[in-house]
Design a protein around this motif. Structure first.
Motif, PDB file in Angstrom:
ATOM      1  N   ALA A  70      44.377  39.087  50.058  1.00 15.35           N
ATOM      2  CA  ALA A  70      43.126  39.184  49.747  1.00 15.35           C
ATOM      3  C   ALA A  70      42.615  37.486  49.091  1.00 15.35           C
ATOM      4  CB  ALA A  70      43.227  39.920  48.650  1.00 15.35           C
ATOM      5  N   VAL A  71      43.692  36.769  48.592  1.00 15.09           N
ATOM      6  CA  VAL A  71      43.148  35.228  48.405  1.00 15.09           C
ATOM      7  C   VAL A  71      43.632  34.280  48.707  1.00 15.09           C
ATOM      8  CG1 VAL A  71      44.415  35.329  45.953  1.00 15.09           C
ATOM      9  CG2 VAL A  71      45.528  34.373  47.651  1.00 15.09           C
ATOM     10  N   GLN A  72      44.205  34.885  50.496  1.00 13.19           N
ATOM     11  CA  GLN A  72      42.903  34.074  51.506  1.00 13.19           C
ATOM     12  C   GLN A  72      42.062  34.485  52.333  1.00 13.19           C
ATOM     13  OE1 GLN A  72      45.475  31.918  52.192  1.00 13.19           O
ATOM     14  NE2 GLN A  72      47.093  32.835  50.704  1.00 13.19           N
ATOM     15  N   GLN A  73      41.803  35.485  51.719  1.00  8.42           N
ATOM     16  CA  GLN A  73      39.830  34.975  52.938  1.00  8.42           C
ATOM     17  C   GLN A  73      39.400  35.142  51.707  1.00  8.42           C
ATOM     18  OE1 GLN A  73      39.743  37.303  55.562  1.00  8.42           O
ATOM     19  NE2 GLN A  73      42.228  37.124  55.412  1.00  8.42           N
ATOM     20  N   PRO A  74      38.052  33.902  52.289  1.00  8.62           N
ATOM     21  CA  PRO A  74      37.007  33.268  51.493  1.00  8.62           C
ATOM     22  C   PRO A  74      36.004  34.400  50.799  1.00  8.62           C
ATOM     23  CG  PRO A  74      37.196  32.669  54.164  1.00  8.62           C
ATOM     24  CD  PRO A  74      38.552  33.799  53.805  1.00  8.62           C
ATOM     25  N   GLN A  75      35.824  35.914  51.969  1.00  5.68           N
ATOM     26  CA  GLN A  75      35.221  36.878  50.915  1.00  5.68           C
ATOM     27  C   GLN A  75      35.807  37.129  49.344  1.00  5.68           C
ATOM     28  OE1 GLN A  75      36.602  37.197  53.592  1.00  5.68           O
ATOM     29  NE2 GLN A  75      35.470  37.758  54.868  1.00  5.68           N
ATOM     30  N   PHE A  76      36.968  36.895  49.331  1.00  6.46           N
ATOM     31  CA  PHE A  76      37.670  37.052  47.817  1.00  6.46           C
ATOM     32  C   PHE A  76      36.706  35.808  46.953  1.00  6.46           C
ATOM     33  CE2 PHE A  76      40.575  35.617  44.692  1.00  6.46           C
ATOM     34  CZ  PHE A  76      40.893  36.787  43.702  1.00  6.46           C
ATOM     35  N   TRP A  77      36.551  34.618  47.376  1.00  5.44           N
ATOM     36  CA  TRP A  77      36.552  33.777  46.677  1.00  5.44           C
ATOM     37  C   TRP A  77      34.434  33.772  46.627  1.00  5.44           C
ATOM     38  CZ3 TRP A  77      40.031  31.249  43.835  1.00  5.44           C
ATOM     39  CH2 TRP A  77      40.935  30.850  44.296  1.00  5.44           C
ATOM     40  N   GLU A  78      34.107  34.261  47.487  1.00  4.01           N
ATOM     41  CA  GLU A  78      32.667  34.584  46.989  1.00  4.01           C
ATOM     42  C   GLU A  78      32.528  35.688  46.021  1.00  4.01           C
ATOM     43  OE1 GLU A  78      31.103  35.641  51.342  1.00  4.01           O
ATOM     44  OE2 GLU A  78      31.690  33.170  51.727  1.00  4.01           O
ATOM     45  N   SER A  79      33.539  36.479  45.751  1.00  2.18           N
ATOM     46  CA  SER A  79      31.964  36.815  44.545  1.00  2.18           C
ATOM     47  C   SER A  79      34.077  37.998  43.329  1.00  2.18           C
ATOM     48  CB  SER A  79      33.094  38.430  45.814  1.00  2.18           C
ATOM     49  OG  SER A  79      33.487  39.540  46.721  1.00  2.18           O
ATOM     50  N   LYS A  81      35.823  37.500  40.048  1.00  2.00           N
ATOM     51  CA  LYS A  81      35.269  37.632  39.079  1.00  2.00           C
ATOM     52  C   LYS A  81      35.902  36.966  37.994  1.00  2.00           C
ATOM     53  CE  LYS A  81      33.071  41.640  39.101  1.00  2.00           C
ATOM     54  NZ  LYS A  81      32.853  43.324  38.357  1.00  2.00           N
ATOM     55  N   PRO A  82      36.142  35.312  37.340  1.00  2.00           N
ATOM     56  CA  PRO A  82      37.153  35.479  37.040  1.00  2.00           C
ATOM     57  C   PRO A  82      38.805  35.838  36.485  1.00  2.00           C
ATOM     58  CG  PRO A  82      35.042  34.433  35.377  1.00  2.00           C
ATOM     59  CD  PRO A  82      35.339  35.569  36.312  1.00  2.00           C
ATOM     60  N   GLU A  83      38.308  37.389  36.124  1.00  2.39           N
ATOM     61  CA  GLU A  83      39.746  38.135  35.571  1.00  2.39           C
ATOM     62  C   GLU A  83      39.867  38.528  37.371  1.00  2.39           C
ATOM     63  OE1 GLU A  83      35.809  39.948  35.500  1.00  2.39           O
ATOM     64  OE2 GLU A  83      36.000  38.089  33.668  1.00  2.39           O
ATOM     65  N   ASP A  84      39.224  38.226  38.220  1.00  2.00           N
ATOM     66  CA  ASP A  84      40.114  38.625  39.730  1.00  2.00           C
ATOM     67  C   ASP A  84      41.016  37.526  39.674  1.00  2.00           C
ATOM     68  OD1 ASP A  84      38.025  41.011  39.629  1.00  2.00           O
ATOM     69  OD2 ASP A  84      37.073  39.894  40.816  1.00  2.00           O
ATOM     70  N   GLN A  88      45.055  37.859  40.365  1.00  2.00           N
ATOM     71  CA  GLN A  88      45.973  37.132  42.192  1.00  2.00           C
ATOM     72  C   GLN A  88      46.663  36.133  41.116  1.00  2.00           C
ATOM     73  OE1 GLN A  88      45.527  39.396  43.205  1.00  2.00           O
ATOM     74  NE2 GLN A  88      44.733  39.184  44.642  1.00  2.00           N
ATOM     75  N   TYR A  89      46.403  35.288  40.749  1.00  2.97           N
ATOM     76  CA  TYR A  89      47.042  34.020  40.412  1.00  2.97           C
ATOM     77  C   TYR A  89      48.397  35.172  39.144  1.00  2.97           C
ATOM     78  CZ  TYR A  89      48.660  29.725  38.529  1.00  2.97           C
ATOM     79  OH  TYR A  89      49.443  28.136  38.996  1.00  2.97           O
ATOM     80  N   ALA A  90      47.941  35.546  38.065  1.00  3.32           N
ATOM     81  CA  ALA A  90      49.412  36.217  37.691  1.00  3.32           C
ATOM     82  C   ALA A  90      50.421  37.029  38.480  1.00  3.32           C
ATOM     83  CB  ALA A  90      48.958  37.037  36.271  1.00  3.32           C
ATOM     84  N   LEU A  91      49.893  37.466  39.738  1.00  4.13           N
ATOM     85  CA  LEU A  91      50.663  38.535  40.397  1.00  4.13           C
ATOM     86  C   LEU A  91      51.231  37.545  40.539  1.00  4.13           C
ATOM     87  CD1 LEU A  91      51.377  40.661  41.344  1.00  4.13           C
ATOM     88  CD2 LEU A  91      49.065  40.638  42.994  1.00  4.13           C
ATOM     89  N   LEU A 125      42.490  29.117  33.177  1.00  2.90           N
ATOM     90  CA  LEU A 125      42.947  30.397  32.629  1.00  2.90           C
ATOM     91  C   LEU A 125      42.004  30.098  31.335  1.00  2.90           C
ATOM     92  CD1 LEU A 125      45.836  31.220  34.299  1.00  2.90           C
ATOM     93  CD2 LEU A 125      44.032  32.454  34.671  1.00  2.90           C
ATOM     94  N   LYS A 126      42.547  29.223  29.733  1.00  2.00           N
ATOM     95  CA  LYS A 126      41.954  28.595  29.291  1.00  2.00           C
ATOM     96  C   LYS A 126      40.766  29.157  29.080  1.00  2.00           C
ATOM     97  CE  LYS A 126      46.422  25.589  27.825  1.00  2.00           C
ATOM     98  NZ  LYS A 126      46.498  23.893  27.605  1.00  2.00           N
ATOM     99  N   GLY A 127      40.041  28.172  29.847  1.00  2.00           N
ATOM    100  CA  GLY A 127      38.902  28.488  29.221  1.00  2.00           C
ATOM    101  C   GLY A 127      38.137  30.057  29.093  1.00  2.00           C
ATOM    102  N   GLN A 128      38.618  30.618  30.257  1.00  2.00           N
ATOM    103  CA  GLN A 128      38.144  32.145  30.459  1.00  2.00           C
ATOM    104  C   GLN A 128      38.871  33.193  29.553  1.00  2.00           C
ATOM    105  OE1 GLN A 128      36.284  33.389  32.559  1.00  2.00           O
ATOM    106  NE2 GLN A 128      36.202  30.983  33.494  1.00  2.00           N
ATOM    107  N   ALA A 129      40.215  32.641  28.866  1.00  2.00           N
ATOM    108  CA  ALA A 129      40.609  33.372  27.592  1.00  2.00           C
ATOM    109  C   ALA A 129      39.921  32.854  26.552  1.00  2.00           C
ATOM    110  CB  ALA A 129      41.419  32.678  27.597  1.00  2.00           C
TER     111      ALA A 129
END
Length: 182
Positions: A70-79, A81-84, A88-91, A125-129
């Motif tokens: 999903a992260v390779q798709q522009p649609q992912f980045w358009e919608s 959320k920071p948690e998403d 994905q980054y953690a995975l 991630l620090k900012g979101q946390a």
């Protein structure tokens, strides 16, 4: 000590000795056959376990690849959320040692975060946390604990596969040595 036997005693002793030696020889053959069968059963069980772990690893890898696709798709980045993005980054971090697609996805996420938010993933991630910590600190800790547990689980499975392969190799050498030395 006198080793002389009275006449006729040797004639009686010899057939008994031969019979005892024949029984001992048969017993040795049976025990050797049983030991070989046990070794074969152990090898089959270890091979089945190794195969099962490998299949599970591959299944989890397929799920990971689907999720990270999903992260390779522009649609992912358009919608997203920071948690998403964080998930994905953690995975991707969790799997990057085992899979090139995960490594490439982590790099892609890194680039997208830098481009879109002018931050590194760590800063993001620090900012979101910090932002989420005020709202739901227990949920963040639970998610972090879950990610850590998943990461440790994946590492333990990888190590188990390595150990099982080593055991199979060692058992194979043991059987070869046992056959040659017996």
């Amino acid at each position: 000590m006198n080793h002389d036997t009275p006449d006729g005693a040797e004639g009686l002793f010899r057939p008994q000795l031969q019979a005892a030696m024949a029984v001992a020889g048969r017993l040795g053959e049976v025990l050797a056959r049983q030991r070989a069968e046990q070794n074969e059963q152990l090898l089959r069980a270890e091979e089945a376990q190794r195969k099962q772990l490998q299949e599970r690893f591959e299944a989890e890898r397929a799920v990971m690849r689907t999720q990270l696709g999903a992260v390779q798709q522009p649609q992912f980045w358009e919608s997203a959320k920071p948690e998403d993005i964080a998930a994905q980054y953690a995975l991707a971090q969790q799997w990057e040692r085992f899979d090139d697609m995960a490594r490439l996805s982590r790099e892609h996420i890194h680039d997208e975060i830098r481009t879109r938010y002018e931050l590194t993933p760590e800063e993001y991630l620090k900012g979101q946390a910090a932002e989420v910590a005020g709202e739901a600190e227990p949920e963040v800790e639970a998610a972090a604990t879950k990610r850590d547990a998943e990461r440790e689980h994946a590492e333990a499975e990888r190590q188990l596969v390595v150990v099982a392969a080593g055991d199979l190799q060692n058992n194979g050498l043991f059987i070869i040595e046992g056959v040659g030395g017996a």
